[in-house]
Each structure stands twice: as C-alpha cells, then as structure tokens.
Write an enzyme that holds these catalytic residues in place. Structure first.
Site, PDB file in Angstrom:
ATOM      1  N   CYS A 353       0.850  -1.259  -0.095  1.00  0.00           N
ATOM      2  CA  CYS A 353      -0.102  -0.120  -0.004  1.00  0.00           C
ATOM      3  C   CYS A 353       0.797   1.465   0.141  1.00  0.00           C
ATOM      4  O   CYS A 353       0.647   2.105  -0.826  1.00  0.00           O
ATOM      5  CB  CYS A 353      -1.055   0.042   1.233  1.00  0.00           C
ATOM      6  SG  CYS A 353      -1.761  -1.668   1.592  1.00  0.00           S
ATOM      7  N   ARG A 382       6.199 -11.540   5.718  1.00  0.00           N
ATOM      8  CA  ARG A 382       5.681 -11.463   7.242  1.00  0.00           C
ATOM      9  C   ARG A 382       6.459 -12.396   8.088  1.00  0.00           C
ATOM     10  O   ARG A 382       6.527 -13.368   7.724  1.00  0.00           O
ATOM     11  CB  ARG A 382       4.027 -11.689   6.881  1.00  0.00           C
ATOM     12  CG  ARG A 382       3.371 -11.048   5.789  1.00  0.00           C
ATOM     13  CD  ARG A 382       2.733  -9.767   6.130  1.00  0.00           C
ATOM     14  NE  ARG A 382       2.387  -8.906   5.273  1.00  0.00           N
ATOM     15  CZ  ARG A 382       0.995  -9.067   4.824  1.00  0.00           C
ATOM     16  NH1 ARG A 382       0.268  -9.923   5.369  1.00  0.00           N
ATOM     17  NH2 ARG A 382       0.473  -8.290   3.871  1.00  0.00           N
ATOM     18  N   GLN A 400       1.416 -10.866  -3.425  1.00  0.00           N
ATOM     19  CA  GLN A 400      -0.151 -10.600  -3.459  1.00  0.00           C
ATOM     20  C   GLN A 400      -0.347  -9.837  -4.931  1.00  0.00           C
ATOM     21  O   GLN A 400       0.318  -9.298  -5.743  1.00  0.00           O
ATOM     22  CB  GLN A 400      -0.331  -9.330  -2.493  1.00  0.00           C
ATOM     23  CG  GLN A 400      -0.538 -10.063  -1.003  1.00  0.00           C
ATOM     24  CD  GLN A 400      -0.798  -8.553  -0.081  1.00  0.00           C
ATOM     25  OE1 GLN A 400       0.096  -7.796  -0.220  1.00  0.00           O
ATOM     26  NE2 GLN A 400      -1.867  -9.002   0.491  1.00  0.00           N
ATOM     27  N   ASP A 402      -2.112  -7.424  -5.769  1.00  0.00           N
ATOM     28  CA  ASP A 402      -2.376  -6.236  -4.899  1.00  0.00           C
ATOM     29  C   ASP A 402      -2.789  -5.078  -6.047  1.00  0.00           C
ATOM     30  O   ASP A 402      -2.321  -5.095  -7.217  1.00  0.00           O
ATOM     31  CB  ASP A 402      -1.351  -5.815  -4.205  1.00  0.00           C
ATOM     32  CG  ASP A 402      -1.669  -5.148  -2.802  1.00  0.00           C
ATOM     33  OD1 ASP A 402      -2.989  -5.002  -2.642  1.00  0.00           O
ATOM     34  OD2 ASP A 402      -1.030  -4.934  -2.110  1.00  0.00           O
ATOM     35  N   HIS A 404      -4.692  -0.942  -6.061  1.00  0.00           N
ATOM     36  CA  HIS A 404      -5.474   0.330  -5.278  1.00  0.00           C
ATOM     37  C   HIS A 404      -5.841   1.167  -6.148  1.00  0.00           C
ATOM     38  O   HIS A 404      -5.618   1.551  -7.346  1.00  0.00           O
ATOM     39  CB  HIS A 404      -4.387   1.143  -4.472  1.00  0.00           C
ATOM     40  CG  HIS A 404      -3.765   0.002  -3.296  1.00  0.00           C
ATOM     41  ND1 HIS A 404      -2.516  -0.775  -3.331  1.00  0.00           N
ATOM     42  CD2 HIS A 404      -4.254  -0.208  -1.990  1.00  0.00           C
ATOM     43  CE1 HIS A 404      -2.288  -1.475  -2.367  1.00  0.00           C
ATOM     44  NE2 HIS A 404      -3.265  -1.208  -1.596  1.00  0.00           N
ATOM     45  N   LYS A 484     -15.426  -3.223   4.268  1.00  0.00           N
ATOM     46  CA  LYS A 484     -14.918  -3.998   3.327  1.00  0.00           C
ATOM     47  C   LYS A 484     -15.952  -5.095   3.113  1.00  0.00           C
ATOM     48  O   LYS A 484     -16.741  -5.283   3.572  1.00  0.00           O
ATOM     49  CB  LYS A 484     -13.602  -4.382   3.661  1.00  0.00           C
ATOM     50  CG  LYS A 484     -13.693  -5.525   5.055  1.00  0.00           C
ATOM     51  CD  LYS A 484     -12.384  -6.141   5.329  1.00  0.00           C
ATOM     52  CE  LYS A 484     -12.798  -6.932   6.551  1.00  0.00           C
ATOM     53  NZ  LYS A 484     -11.373  -7.706   7.093  1.00  0.00           N
ATOM     54  N   HIS A 530      -8.432  -0.684  -1.338  1.00  0.00           N
ATOM     55  CA  HIS A 530      -7.680  -1.485  -1.577  1.00  0.00           C
ATOM     56  C   HIS A 530      -8.597  -2.938  -1.899  1.00  0.00           C
ATOM     57  O   HIS A 530      -9.392  -3.037  -1.548  1.00  0.00           O
ATOM     58  CB  HIS A 530      -7.172  -2.137  -0.025  1.00  0.00           C
ATOM     59  CG  HIS A 530      -6.521  -0.831   0.716  1.00  0.00           C
ATOM     60  ND1 HIS A 530      -5.007  -1.021   1.093  1.00  0.00           N
ATOM     61  CD2 HIS A 530      -6.984   0.222   1.203  1.00  0.00           C
ATOM     62  CE1 HIS A 530      -4.983   0.091   1.648  1.00  0.00           C
ATOM     63  NE2 HIS A 530      -6.084   0.741   1.832  1.00  0.00           N
TER      64      HIS A 530
END
Length: 656
Positions: A353, A382, A400, A402, A404, A484, A530
């Site tokens: 992000c 992680r 990911q 991912d 945005h 979400k 997200h």
C-alpha cells in the site's frame, strides 16, 4: 493490502496450534457428501463445480456418470444447522475429559469447546500416543453406555472457587476469573465429574451414538495460545448424529488427504520449501513456475481490459514509511526486524500500500485524473512462527495480486462494482463459481466521520445489490480505516477459502496527506480502495492444486501433451512433433527409453492431460493416436487436427 496482514488467516488454521495436522481443519464445508465406493458410490456432486464443468466422467463412461448422479447423498449437518449435533459435540468434549482423567489421574483440564467438525479438549499432561487415544475412546464408550445424566447446577463464584481448589485444577481458576456473568454454571456427568460450562448438552450420555464418534489426533497447543505459557496436549475428535455421517466425513478427510497440496506439490514436482533457505520461503519449480506464469498472464490480461496500470516497487523501504502508514504501531509483530543501512533503518515490506501511495503522490493530481487504478504482483514478507507455517497456505514470503484505486467520493460505488465484476471474471476462469460474501461494517475502534463511513458502507452495499450477490453482514467486522467486502471461494470439496477482498480506506490518505485539486481549484482528499482477487499467488496455487487434485484443466496444465514413441525408430519424428507443438504455444514434451505401457503409466502419474502415441503406422502416415485423461481414447488424427483441438479447448477453457 491490509487484508492478508492477519497471518493470511484461513478457516483451515488455528493460530494457537503448535503442530498442524490435517485432522485439525476447522473448515465447515458440508452441504452433501457421499460414502466411499465400497459402501456407496460417490455422488457426482462430490466434485462440485469442478466436476460439473467437465463434459465427461474421469472414468470415461457415460453410464457410470448417470449411475453416480442417481445415488443417495449424505447431507452432513453443521453446528449452525443442527442444535442436536452441537449438543452432541459439546458433550463429547466433556465425556472425553472425564475419560482422560479416569485413565491419567494427574492430568489437569483446561478448555474443551465444540468446533466445526467436532470438538477438542486441552490437557496439561505428559505427551500422548495413538495407543493412548484408543484407550481414551474405549473409556468414552463405557461412559456413553452407562447413560449418565448431564445435570446443570448454578453456584456462587465463591462456591465455584472452593470446589475448583478442592480438586486442584489451577487452569479452571484462571477460567473462572475470566467469567463475568453470575451465577456460575456447572455441568455434572452423573455424580462423578463436572466442569465449568454454560452448555448446551444432551440430556444423558446415552443420547450419543458411540459409533458416530472418533478421536482423530493429538497436537501441542500453548495455553491461551501464548508461547511463554505451558505446552498442553490437545486431543481432537469428531462427532456426528449417526454412523452414516461419520463414514461420509471420514471419506471427506481421505479425499482431502489425497488432494493435499504439499504431497501433490512434491509428487508432481511443482514447488518445494528448502530447509537450507528457511521455512516459509517457496521455491517454484519449472512446472509450478509455468502455472504461475499462466495465472499471472491471465490476471494481467483482465486488468488491462479494466484500465489498470501496472507497477513494480522495491522489496525494502525506509522504516519511516511504515511508521507513517501505522504498520509499525499496529502490526509490528508481523514484520521482520529492521536493517541498519548507513545509519538508516530499512524494513522488508509487509505490504504494498505505501508504495502505491508514493506513486500517487509523486505529482499533483486533478479530479480529472481520477480514478487512478494501479496494480502490482508484489512480493511481501511477514513474520510467522515456525509452528504455524503450512505448505503454500501460510508462508513468510508471498506475492499478492495487489491493487489500489484512488477515486472521488462520487466514484466509490462504480469502482466497487467494477472490482466485483473483475473478481468474478478472474475466479470463473479458474473454475470457482460459488462464493460466500460478507459485508463488514464499522468496528468500535475506527477513524473517520460517521458521514464518510455511511457513504462508503452504502456504496459497498449498493454495489453488491446491483451485482445480485447474496451476502451477510459482519457487524463491526470492518477494518479500523473503513468497511470492506470479503469473498470466500468454495472448492471441489465444499471448503471455503478467503481470497478476494475490497476495502475502503480513509486512514492512509489522511496519514500521507494525499490530495487532488477539485473543480473549484481546492485541495480535497481522495478515497483509497484496497483490493485483491487471488489474495496471494502461493496460497491460490495451493487452493488450485487441492481443488483439481493436481489434475489441472488443459489450459492451466504445465505440460499439456506428452509425445510417446512406441519404439526408438519413431523418436526423431516425435521430436519434430514436439517442436511443431511448441512453435504454436502448446506445452509439450517427449518421453522415451521405456516400454510404452510404462511411459503411459508415468504420464498418468504426472497427470498430463494428453498423450500422443506414435508407432510405425503413425510415423508413416504423419499422424498421432491421442489418449486423454478425461475423455479416454480420442483416436488417430493429423498433427494439424491435434493442434486445432488443443487450441480450441484452451480458448474455451474446456477439457480434451
């Protein structure tokens, strides 16, 4: 993407468990399930949407498929659908604890709840063996046969404390201190054993069918899930209303074991986790990497059609970046230690992000530029405890899918609708048609005004309504920065996996002071969305392996066709066939040097969809004889026809 930050949680895992066992899965999947062939033919619905998409039975005979469809199915209830089953499982936990303490006099009890597929109970005692489980089950059977009543009693807190101290159960004292309600309730099994409990239970032990109960496994579990506290022995069991349900559940477990992605990953040479590199770090082998490439290319193609821009961003950044984002405050325990580089602290990224925010912030943005959609297959890191690592499902480094979206308030609904459409399009490509959808609303601890929360929540709700998807409200389950949508996909065994998510965020635009210039030349803050569709490539690949049991459809299969010469005289011609297939993008290889039956068996073991057999006659006529894993013998055809059939099947995402 913050959604995966909570240790990539899946219904399959329990964070307090020290050692994972397949029997410990807490997935609650069941709609219907059939018994194994020795007792009843498996219903064709067993394979769910995966099998429904195939136009033929794996066995290759239409008659057997029709016979399967007509067979009776066992409907397995859940704790939510059957109050009786929930009572049985809760009582089983108590009966098991009573049995343990009858056999092991020095054992101390802790907690023993029901779970999705049964029950467990934690004990402070010496390690148990499989032989011990058999002894415990025999004692449970005796207790059940005695038909002892379960009696509820209400006592004062002081009386409960007095009784616990009398039997020297220290963990129960701690549990008692955590109970806020009055009075304290106790359940007795006859007049021989009791436990602090709120219920519910069956009326007497004889109400349970001892032949529908099985002790499954034992594992280590820290008290309260805290590594600094004692390691306990956790005994898992399963309990059902009748023997038929237990048999169906056992077959489900066997099928899940057959599909285990860790075993298939090794057998099919798809991936590995090397001790020399460290736990939770995935090595994609050539065949697994091929599947990953296919997934990525499919993902990119859809995103291009939906007007996303692609980014590549660094794997590390200054620690200050994560301080601004709030991750150092909220998620430090999930992050690896910082690195000191030239007197500055750097951090392996736990998510993407902040990078996408910096991309947005690199220049002045106008309302005319919005929405801005950026996407990245970004690898993040992680920190996970070694005991919680599990194949591809829980790792320390993963990629990911991912993305945005930076948009205006007025664009939220349309952007959410676009994300839901994109999500459906991608998941359908991989054969996932059934979802469980949750709309998570504002939690107690949150940021932002009521007006913004209401607007964002309504946008999510309206987008779901427009899509026509049924959904449940997870009241207070949203992130602290916004509401979400979470989507769980259902696999071939009916298990549900959290993959896709859409989150509305007001927090990070505030923290990073994002802005755009509106139509009145004033600075305003954009809304940040997200979203992830697959969640992570590693975990999604694991789900794919288990969904298809390694039998990937033709378009995904790492090797689509294997060419097999009958004798060495055909090897050269077979090499030419392989070259021709590869030249048009078909993934093919050549295997020779063994007798044809062994070559075929090896291809079957490797789950290769198509085998092209070439003997003297095929060589002479420049043809191939085709054998399909899903359709059986397809006959002899020209190379051109073979290529055309493969291309058509790949284009239509069908089996051949």
């Amino acid at each position: 993407m913050d959604v995966v930050l909570s240790r990539m949680a899946s219904a399959s895992f329990s964070p307090s468990i020290f050692h994972f066992s397949s029997a410990q899965s807490s997935i609650s999947p069941f709609r219907s399930f059939a018994l194994p062939p020795s007792r009843r033919r498996i219903s064709s619905s067993l394979l769910g949407s995966m099998a429904a998409d195939r136009t033929m039975a794996v066995a290759g005979t239409e008659s057997s498929t029709q016979e399967e469809k007509q067979e009776e199915r066992i409907v397995l209830p859940t704790n939510e659908s059957s109050e009786t089953l929930l009572r049985i499982r809760h009582t089983c936990a108590h009966v098991m604890a009573m049995a343990v303490q009858k056999i092991f006099k020095d054992s101390k009890v802790t907690v023993g709840p029901w779970i999705d597929n049964g029950f467990f109970y934690d004990f402070d005692m010496d390690p148990l063996t499989d032989r011990d489980l058999k002894r415990i089950k025999k004692e449970m059977d005796r207790i059940i046969r005695r038909n002892l009543p379960l009696v509820r009693e209400e006592v004062s807190r002081d009386e409960a404390r007095k009784r616990i101290m009398a039997i020297n159960e220290p963990y129960k004292l701690e549990i008692l201190d955590g109970i806020k309600e009055e009075p304290i309730t106790i359940y007795h099994i006859g007049n021989e054993w009791w436990d602090l409990c709120a219920g519910p239970h069956v009326e007497s032990t004889g109400k349970m069918n001892k032949n529908a109960i099985e002790l499954e496994s034992v594992a280590g579990a820290y008290w309260r899930g805290d590594e600094s506290k004692p390691m306990l022995q956790r005994i898992y069991g399963t309990a059902w209303e009748n023997e038929e349900q237990l048999k169906a559940y056992i077959h489900f477990k066997e099928e899940a074991k057959r599909r285990d992605h860790r075993r298939l990953g090794q057998d099919l040479d798809l991936f590995s986790i090397q001790d020399g590199a460290g736990g939770g770090l995935v090595f994609w082998h050539p065949k697994g990497a091929t599947v990953r490439h296919i997934i990525e290319e499919s993902w990119r193609k859809v995103h291009i059609q939906h007007d996303y821009q692609f980014l590549y961003t660094p794997h590390v950044a200054k620690a200050d970046l994560w301080k601004i984002s709030g991750h150092l405050d909220f998620y430090k325990e999930n992050m690896f230690d910082q690195m000191d580089i030239e007197d500055e602290l750097y951090q392996l990224r736990p998510m993407n992000c902040p990078y996408h925010i910096l991309f947005y912030k690199r220049k002045r943005q106008s309302y005319r530029d919005l929405p801005i959609r950026v996407a990245e297959l970004g690898t993040v890191y992680r920190y996970e405890l070694s005991g919680s690592l599990h194949g591809l499902f829980r790792v320390r480094g993963f990629t990911q899918d991912d993305a945005h979206i930076f948009c205006l308030d007025s664009q939220i609904k349309d952007e959410i609708s676009g994300v839901l459409g994109l999500t459906e399009e991608i998941l359908l490509q991989f054969g996932f048609k059934k979802y469980e959808v949750n709309l998570s609303t504002r939690p107690e601890k949150s940021v932002g005004t009521d007006d913004v929360w209401e607007k964002a929540t309504n946008a999510l709700r309206d987008a779901l309504d427009d899509k026509g998807w049924a959904y449940q409200i997870d009241d207070g389950g949203g992130a602290f920065y916004g509401p979400k949508i979470d989507i769980k996909i259902e696999d071939a065994l009916g298990r549900k996996w959290q993959c896709s998510t859409v989150q509305v965020d007001f927090n990070l635009p505030e923290r990073f002071d994002l802005s755009y210039i509106d139509s009145n030349s004033e600075k305003k803050k954009p809304i940040m969305i997200h979203r992830a569709v697959l969640g992570s490539l590693e975990r999604f690949f694991g789900i794919l392996i288990e969904n298809y049991a390694g039998d990937f459809p033709l378009w995904i299969a790492p090797i689509q066709a294997r060419v097999l010469p009958v004798t060495d005289s055909e090897v050269k011609y077979c090499s030419e066939i392989v070259s021709k297939l590869k030249s048009v993008g078909i993934r093919a290889d050549l295997c020779h040097g063994e007798r044809l039956p062994k070559l075929i068996r090896n291809a079957e073991k490797q789950k290769i969809p198509l085998m092209a057999v070439v003997g003297p006659k095929e060589h002479e006529n420049e043809t191939v004889t085709i054998r399909s894993r899903f359709c059986g013998e397809l006959g002899t055809m020209s190379i051109e026809d073979f290529i055309l059939k493969i291309q058509l099947a790949v284009e239509n995402r069908t089996f051949l």
